[in-house]
Motif scaffolding. Structure first.
Motif, PDB file in Angstrom:
ATOM      1  N   SER A 666      -2.696   2.277   7.265  1.00 46.54           N
ATOM      2  CA  SER A 666      -2.695   3.263   6.191  1.00 46.54           C
ATOM      3  C   SER A 666      -1.385   3.221   5.418  1.00 46.54           C
ATOM      4  CB  SER A 666      -2.908   4.672   6.753  1.00 46.54           C
ATOM      5  OG  SER A 666      -1.845   5.024   7.624  1.00 46.54           O
ATOM      6  N   GLY A 667      -0.346   2.665   6.065  1.00 43.71           N
ATOM      7  CA  GLY A 667       0.944   2.552   5.408  1.00 43.71           C
ATOM      8  C   GLY A 667       1.867   1.670   6.206  1.00 43.71           C
ATOM      9  N   VAL A 668       3.131   1.596   5.756  1.00 44.91           N
ATOM     10  CA  VAL A 668       4.124   0.782   6.432  1.00 44.91           C
ATOM     11  C   VAL A 668       5.419   1.589   6.520  1.00 44.91           C
ATOM     12  CG1 VAL A 668       4.807  -0.349   4.258  1.00 44.91           C
ATOM     13  CG2 VAL A 668       5.316  -1.449   6.456  1.00 44.91           C
ATOM     14  N   LYS A 669       6.097   1.530   7.702  1.00 46.25           N
ATOM     15  CA  LYS A 669       7.360   2.235   7.912  1.00 46.25           C
ATOM     16  C   LYS A 669       8.502   1.256   7.631  1.00 46.25           C
ATOM     17  CE  LYS A 669       7.482   5.074  11.313  1.00 46.25           C
ATOM     18  NZ  LYS A 669       7.553   5.615  12.689  1.00 46.25           N
ATOM     19  N   VAL A 670       9.413   1.673   6.758  1.00 46.39           N
ATOM     20  CA  VAL A 670      10.488   0.810   6.293  1.00 46.39           C
ATOM     21  C   VAL A 670      11.837   1.415   6.688  1.00 46.39           C
ATOM     22  CG1 VAL A 670      11.577  -0.204   4.255  1.00 46.39           C
ATOM     23  CG2 VAL A 670       9.078   0.005   4.366  1.00 46.39           C
ATOM     24  N   LYS A 671      12.752   0.573   7.179  1.00 44.52           N
ATOM     25  CA  LYS A 671      14.129   0.992   7.478  1.00 44.52           C
ATOM     26  C   LYS A 671      15.063   0.312   6.473  1.00 44.52           C
ATOM     27  CE  LYS A 671      13.361   1.470  12.479  1.00 44.52           C
ATOM     28  NZ  LYS A 671      13.757   0.987  13.819  1.00 44.52           N
ATOM     29  N   TYR A 672      15.964   1.103   5.866  1.00 44.63           N
ATOM     30  CA  TYR A 672      16.825   0.534   4.836  1.00 44.63           C
ATOM     31  C   TYR A 672      18.088   1.368   4.700  1.00 44.63           C
ATOM     32  CZ  TYR A 672      15.817   4.439   1.769  1.00 44.63           C
ATOM     33  OH  TYR A 672      15.761   5.705   1.237  1.00 44.63           O
ATOM     34  N   ASP A 673      19.088   0.798   4.084  1.00 47.86           N
ATOM     35  CA  ASP A 673      20.255   1.504   3.538  1.00 47.86           C
ATOM     36  C   ASP A 673      20.643   0.714   2.295  1.00 47.86           C
ATOM     37  OD1 ASP A 673      22.196   3.364   3.248  1.00 47.86           O
ATOM     38  OD2 ASP A 673      23.547   2.547   4.782  1.00 47.86           O
ATOM     39  N   ALA A 674      21.129   1.383   1.251  1.00 43.11           N
ATOM     40  CA  ALA A 674      21.331   0.678  -0.001  1.00 43.11           C
ATOM     41  C   ALA A 674      22.447   1.307  -0.828  1.00 43.11           C
ATOM     42  CB  ALA A 674      20.029   0.654  -0.796  1.00 43.11           C
ATOM     43  N   VAL A 701       5.459  -4.287  -0.042  1.00 45.93           N
ATOM     44  CA  VAL A 701       4.632  -5.000   0.932  1.00 45.93           C
ATOM     45  C   VAL A 701       3.253  -5.160   0.316  1.00 45.93           C
ATOM     46  CG1 VAL A 701       3.659  -4.978   3.258  1.00 45.93           C
ATOM     47  CG2 VAL A 701       5.919  -3.969   2.837  1.00 45.93           C
ATOM     48  N   ALA A 702       2.743  -6.379   0.236  1.00 41.95           N
ATOM     49  CA  ALA A 702       1.443  -6.643  -0.391  1.00 41.95           C
ATOM     50  C   ALA A 702       0.518  -7.336   0.607  1.00 41.95           C
ATOM     51  CB  ALA A 702       1.603  -7.498  -1.641  1.00 41.95           C
ATOM     52  N   GLY A 738      -1.113 -17.903  -5.963  1.00 37.42           N
ATOM     53  CA  GLY A 738      -1.485 -16.531  -5.627  1.00 37.42           C
ATOM     54  C   GLY A 738      -2.972 -16.330  -5.786  1.00 37.42           C
ATOM     55  N   GLY A 739      -3.384 -15.084  -5.929  1.00 45.12           N
ATOM     56  CA  GLY A 739      -4.802 -14.755  -6.068  1.00 45.12           C
ATOM     57  C   GLY A 739      -4.989 -13.261  -5.986  1.00 45.12           C
ATOM     58  N   GLN A 740      -6.046 -12.842  -5.292  1.00 46.53           N
ATOM     59  CA  GLN A 740      -6.396 -11.423  -5.218  1.00 46.53           C
ATOM     60  C   GLN A 740      -5.389 -10.635  -4.379  1.00 46.53           C
ATOM     61  OE1 GLN A 740      -9.995 -10.550  -3.018  1.00 46.53           O
ATOM     62  NE2 GLN A 740     -10.536  -8.906  -4.433  1.00 46.53           N
ATOM     63  N   ILE A 741      -4.991  -9.491  -4.912  1.00 43.23           N
ATOM     64  CA  ILE A 741      -4.146  -8.558  -4.176  1.00 43.23           C
ATOM     65  C   ILE A 741      -5.060  -7.461  -3.632  1.00 43.23           C
ATOM     66  CG2 ILE A 741      -2.216  -6.938  -4.317  1.00 43.23           C
ATOM     67  CD1 ILE A 741      -1.183  -8.624  -6.694  1.00 43.23           C
ATOM     68  N   ILE A 742      -5.041  -7.269  -2.332  1.00 42.72           N
ATOM     69  CA  ILE A 742      -5.926  -6.309  -1.689  1.00 42.72           C
ATOM     70  C   ILE A 742      -5.332  -4.905  -1.748  1.00 42.72           C
ATOM     71  CG2 ILE A 742      -7.198  -5.737   0.411  1.00 42.72           C
ATOM     72  CD1 ILE A 742      -7.954  -8.411  -0.988  1.00 42.72           C
ATOM     73  N   ALA A 743      -4.064  -4.797  -1.411  1.00 41.19           N
ATOM     74  CA  ALA A 743      -3.387  -3.498  -1.390  1.00 41.19           C
ATOM     75  C   ALA A 743      -1.886  -3.738  -1.416  1.00 41.19           C
ATOM     76  CB  ALA A 743      -3.786  -2.698  -0.151  1.00 41.19           C
ATOM     77  N   TYR A 744      -1.137  -2.676  -1.703  1.00 41.13           N
ATOM     78  CA  TYR A 744       0.318  -2.814  -1.696  1.00 41.13           C
ATOM     79  C   TYR A 744       0.960  -1.461  -1.409  1.00 41.13           C
ATOM     80  CZ  TYR A 744       0.434  -0.570  -6.280  1.00 41.13           C
ATOM     81  OH  TYR A 744       0.303   0.336  -7.306  1.00 41.13           O
ATOM     82  N   ALA A 745       2.204  -1.514  -0.911  1.00 42.72           N
ATOM     83  CA  ALA A 745       3.063  -0.336  -0.776  1.00 42.72           C
ATOM     84  C   ALA A 745       4.357  -0.662  -1.512  1.00 42.72           C
ATOM     85  CB  ALA A 745       3.344  -0.038   0.691  1.00 42.72           C
ATOM     86  N   PRO A 764       2.720   4.676   1.729  1.00 43.34           N
ATOM     87  CA  PRO A 764       1.259   4.530   1.824  1.00 43.34           C
ATOM     88  C   PRO A 764       0.785   3.282   1.085  1.00 43.34           C
ATOM     89  CG  PRO A 764       1.811   6.121   0.136  1.00 43.34           C
ATOM     90  CD  PRO A 764       3.120   5.726   0.768  1.00 43.34           C
ATOM     91  N   PHE A 765      -0.316   2.720   1.549  1.00 40.35           N
ATOM     92  CA  PHE A 765      -0.897   1.578   0.856  1.00 40.35           C
ATOM     93  C   PHE A 765      -1.797   2.054  -0.282  1.00 40.35           C
ATOM     94  CE2 PHE A 765       0.249  -1.136   4.502  1.00 40.35           C
ATOM     95  CZ  PHE A 765       0.760  -2.208   3.792  1.00 40.35           C
ATOM     96  N   ASN A 766      -1.691   1.362  -1.388  1.00 38.70           N
ATOM     97  CA  ASN A 766      -2.548   1.575  -2.558  1.00 38.70           C
ATOM     98  C   ASN A 766      -3.529   0.414  -2.611  1.00 38.70           C
ATOM     99  OD1 ASN A 766      -0.808   3.760  -3.320  1.00 38.70           O
ATOM    100  ND2 ASN A 766       0.620   2.234  -4.146  1.00 38.70           N
ATOM    101  N   TRP A 767      -4.844   0.746  -2.657  1.00 43.66           N
ATOM    102  CA  TRP A 767      -5.883  -0.272  -2.465  1.00 43.66           C
ATOM    103  C   TRP A 767      -6.552  -0.642  -3.776  1.00 43.66           C
ATOM    104  CZ3 TRP A 767      -6.546  -2.595   2.217  1.00 43.66           C
ATOM    105  CH2 TRP A 767      -5.861  -1.999   3.291  1.00 43.66           C
ATOM    106  N   TYR A 768      -6.684  -1.960  -3.966  1.00 47.93           N
ATOM    107  CA  TYR A 768      -7.481  -2.488  -5.073  1.00 47.93           C
ATOM    108  C   TYR A 768      -8.875  -2.919  -4.591  1.00 47.93           C
ATOM    109  CZ  TYR A 768      -3.218  -2.966  -7.951  1.00 47.93           C
ATOM    110  OH  TYR A 768      -2.082  -2.735  -8.681  1.00 47.93           O
TER     111      TYR A 768
END
Length: 811
Positions: A666-674, A701-702, A738-745, A764-768
């Motif tokens: 349903s989504g992806v957990k990301v760790k970062y500092d910037a 993330v795709a 490349g080609g079809q993108i299924i979903a991305y965050a 959260p993932f956004n679905w195509y």
């Protein structure tokens, strides 16, 4: 005006039996509109012309036209030539109506009744005729007019403007016979036919041929007959107590005239005349005859299904008994079998039987090809024609052979349903019996089977044996701890159904992005929908009144997880340097997972854009300043490969890595500092971001369904292949892969100072394409991290930094 017909009298010897007269009334004709001619034939009585009224007191008869009557009018103009038109009787205005050329000229008119199209003029005059009840049938009553000419006249008018009129001459005589009986056993029976025979005289033929020029007519030489059999239309048969029969016959002198009357159960034959009688054209001869001394007919044909007297449809089974008793005591004259069966039509067609669609019609008496069929049905008499005794047909072996049709190359679906055998047997008296034996092969009950669907949060169901004519087809499912059933989506072919999660549609971004104006419509999964982990499900199929047994399956996703994304932590036991080549100083063309670009720019200049940080236990991305020509290179990390030659001024990133998806996240957990700041470099002068505007670090993330990597080239030259999942759903339209993108965050980072430790965010993932599972694609996952969102264009904040930790799926 009235036209008088010739009156004929019978000789004295027969005058007491038959009187003769001829006064059929004709009337005037009137036009109804310019360009039309109207012919009016008006009788003295208002009844339909099919009714002939006989006044025996003065020896006259009369009749009138009916709305179905038509004339053929031949109108010849001195300038326009001959026209042949049908004129139809208008009962309301009592005229015949038709159209002629609107021209003033010399007109000559002739007419024929009944209307005909043929040349020569042939009026049907066969030996088999019909009559509706006790009404006269004008179809066998040929009439013709003498030519009428009017000079310098409008169509349908005389030179004085009056209506054109002409008379019609009857070319045959008419016998009008009335029969009565007081026999209590007969008088209530329906009359089936009356046969008139003229000994030694032809009274019927294929047609009565009219010669228009001299208004004469004669019997055609084809199909001559001394007998006319008049049958009554079904539903109009009069009772034998009192009924009429009309016969149009050629004008001639006749000797013996005899009739045979047949009712439902009796017959009577007798003579009308024994001496000569002269019948003239246009003359009607009439008589009333009391009939007695009837003879009972042989029993009508019978047909009995021994094992099924009510003729209920029977299921076809091995060893079934199918026996039929038949008899035509008056002698079999016709025997036809009609088989309505899609499967058998193919087989019978191979046997040279006449097949139309799914119906095969077999004449068991007149078609020699049916001998093979007779040999398959025990009990047929030999010869069949004329047989009077009772007999039994045994179809017990033949009918079950239908079950073996698939072995003869007939599709199984062609044998399911009804197979109808209609037996039609007629006797020498023209009576028939028709019965249909219906057998059926029940189609197998509809079936349903389950399989895990894409991402395993879906279920797919395969449906079989669903009838094409089913009105309702439903697939329902629920968890075992629910009471409410849910409907799966059945496809239009009714061969499959799918239970899927619910998704909500969105048209705008709910996250920070500089591409807000270009974000493509997407969907988000509704939590708690679809096939859930750790649940047992029930499902069933409903087809009209049929409902399958409830079956169960366990969620296929319950114990499944996606493979872990390779760790970026060198101290972790699972760290694999072969999968994490982003920390090296070499090209990443052999990278099996994490890569980075231009860690060695020219072979002599150290441009480290990605390195390991032991404090964060993750990747450290740092923009590099004062790079020759381009001035800056953004720090980057991605799933894919990178290549740049030692003297190349450009490098290419090959985005995409294989990934064996097992479960939909349903989504992806990301760790970062910037750390980001204001844009102070824009080498390619892109209009996507301007000098002085805030820069953003970027992580996305795709989930992709690619057969080729996406190749992005950047450096001194204008970049190519740049892409963003927020603004593209399919990258296959250019030459960069490349080609079809299924979903991305997607995550745009605007933090201006380092925190000193990881932030953690769930995207959260956004679905195509939510139904597509890219598990078997060559490339199915892309992760991209950059210190500048538009780093491909060498635009951004030159002092940007970012730390990236491990990625983790959220379900």
């Amino acid at each position: 005006m009235k036209h008088a017909f010739t009156k004929g009298l019978f000789v004295a010897a027969t005058a007491t039996l038959i009187a003769a007269c001829s006064t059929d009334d004709a009337a005037d004709q009137m036009p109804v509109a310019p360009g039309k001619i109207e012919v009016s034939l008006k009788a003295a009585l208002p009844q339909s012309r099919a009714q002939i009224e006989v006044d025996e007191s003065n020896g006259r008869f009369s009749g009138s036209w009916e709305a179905t009557d038509e004339l053929t009018v031949y109108a010849e103009g001195s300038q326009t030539g001959e026209e042949t038109q049908k004129f139809t009787y208008d009962a309301s205005s009592k005229v015949f109506k038709g159209q002629l050329t609107d021209a003033t000229q010399d007109w000559t008119y002739r007419a024929v009744y009944p209307a005909v199209d043929a040349t020569p003029l042939n009026i049907p005059f066969g030996a088999e005729r019909t009559q509706k009840g006790s009404n006269f049938n004008g179809a066998y009553d040929p009439l013709v007019s003498a030519p009428v000419t009017h000079a310098g006249a409008e169509p349908g008018k005389t030179p004085q403007g009056e209506a054109v009129t002409f008379g019609l001459n009857r070319l045959t005589a008419i016998l009008a016979l009335t029969f009565e009986t007081d026999d209590a056993t007969v008088k209530a029976e329906k009359v089936k036919s009356v046969a008139l025979t003229a000994a030694g005289k032809t009274i019927a033929a294929k047609s009565f041929d009219i010669t228009l020029d001299d208004q004469s007519g004669a019997l055609n030489a084809s199909e001559p007959s001394e007998t006319i059999t008049l049958s009554y239309e079904a539903g109009s048969e009069p009772a034998a107590a009192s009924f009429k029969a009309y016969f149009n016959v050629p004008a001639a002198t006749y000797g013996k005239l005899s009739v045979v009357i047949t009712t439902e159960g009796h017959t009577k034959a007798f003579d009308l005349t024994t001496d000569g009688i002269e019948l003239l054209a246009g003359e009607l001869a009439y008589t009333t005859k009391a009939v007695s001394g009837w003879t009972a007919l042989a029993a009508a044909p019978t047909l009995e299904w021994v094992d099924n007297p009510t003729f209920e449809p029977q299921e076809i089974k091995e060893g079934m008994s199918v026996k039929v008793n038949l008899q035509a005591a008056a002698g079999i004259e016709g025997f036809v079998i009609k088989v309505d069966s899609k499967g058998l039509a193919t087989i019978l067609g191979r046997m040279q039987m006449p097949v139309v669609g799914t119906v095969t019609t077999m004449d068991m008496i007149n078609d020699p090809n049916t001998e093979a069929i007779k040999s398959m049905i025990p009990g047929f008499p030999d010869p069949l024609a004329g047989h009077t005794e009772a007999f039994q047909l045994d179809l017990s072996t033949l009918v079950p052979l239908i079950l073996e049709l698939p072995g003869m190359g007939i599709p199984a679906e062609d044998i399911y349903g009804n197979h109808k055998f209609t037996l039609i047997m007629s006797d020498a008296l023209g009576r028939s019996i028709e019965k249909t034996l219906v057998f059926y092969v029940p189609a197998p009950n509809p079936t349903i089977t389950y399989a895990a669907g894409a991402w395993n949060d879906m279920a797919t169901f395969t449906l079989q044996n669903v009838p094409a004519d089913a009105q309702t087809v439903k697939v329902q499912y629920k968890t075992t701890d629910e009471s409410q059933w849910h409907d799966a989506e059945v496809n239009s072919e009714r061969t499959a159904a799918i239970a899927r999660p619910e998704f909500t549609s969105h048209t705008s971004a709910d996250w920070t992005t500089l591409e807000a104006a270009n974000v493509k419509p997407y969907k988000r999964k509704v939590a708690g929908t679809g096939i859930l982990d750790g649940k047992t499900y029930q499902y069933k199929l409903i087809v009209d009144s049929f409902e399958s047994e409830v079956a169960e399956f366990d969620s296929a996703a319950a114990n499944l997880t996606n493979p872990a994304i390779p760790t970026l932590d060198q101290s972790a036991p699972t760290f694999d340097e072969k999968k994490v080549t982003c920390y090296t100083k070499n090209n990443n063309t052999d990278a099996t997972w994490w890569g980075s670009g231009s860690n060695t720019a020219f072979g002599f200049m150290d441009i480290t854009l990605c390195s390991y940080d032991a404090t964060y236990k993750g990747a450290y991305l740092k923009s590099k300043n004062d790079v020759t020509l381009v001035k800056m290179a953004p720090g980057n990390l991605f799933s894919g490969k990178f290549y740049k030659g030692s003297t190349d001024m450009n490098g290419t990133v090959y985005f995409g890595q294989p990934y064996k998806w097992a479960k939909r996240p349903s989504g992806v957990k990301v760790k970062y500092d910037a750390k980001t700041g204001l844009v102070d470099n824009n080498y390619h002068k892109t209009d996507k971001i301007a000098i002085g505007n805030p820069d953003y670090a970027r992580i996305f993330v795709a989930i992709v369904n690619w057969e080729k990597t996406r190749d992005v080239t950047s450096g001194v030259n204008t970049p190519t292949g740049c892409w963003d999942p927020e603004t593209s759903t399919d990258l296959s339209g250019d030459n960069y892969g490349g080609g079809q993108i299924i979903a991305y965050a997607s995550f745009w980072v605007s933090q201006t100072e380092l925190k000193g430790s990881f932030n953690e965010v769930t995207l959260p993932f956004n679905w195509y394409a939510e139904d597509v599972n890219p598990a078997n694609a060559n490339y199915s996952l892309v992760i991209s991290c950059s210190t500048s969102a538009y780093g491909d264009y060498l635009a951004g904040y030159k002092s940007a930094e970012m730390y990236v930790g491990d990625f983790e799926w959220v379900y």
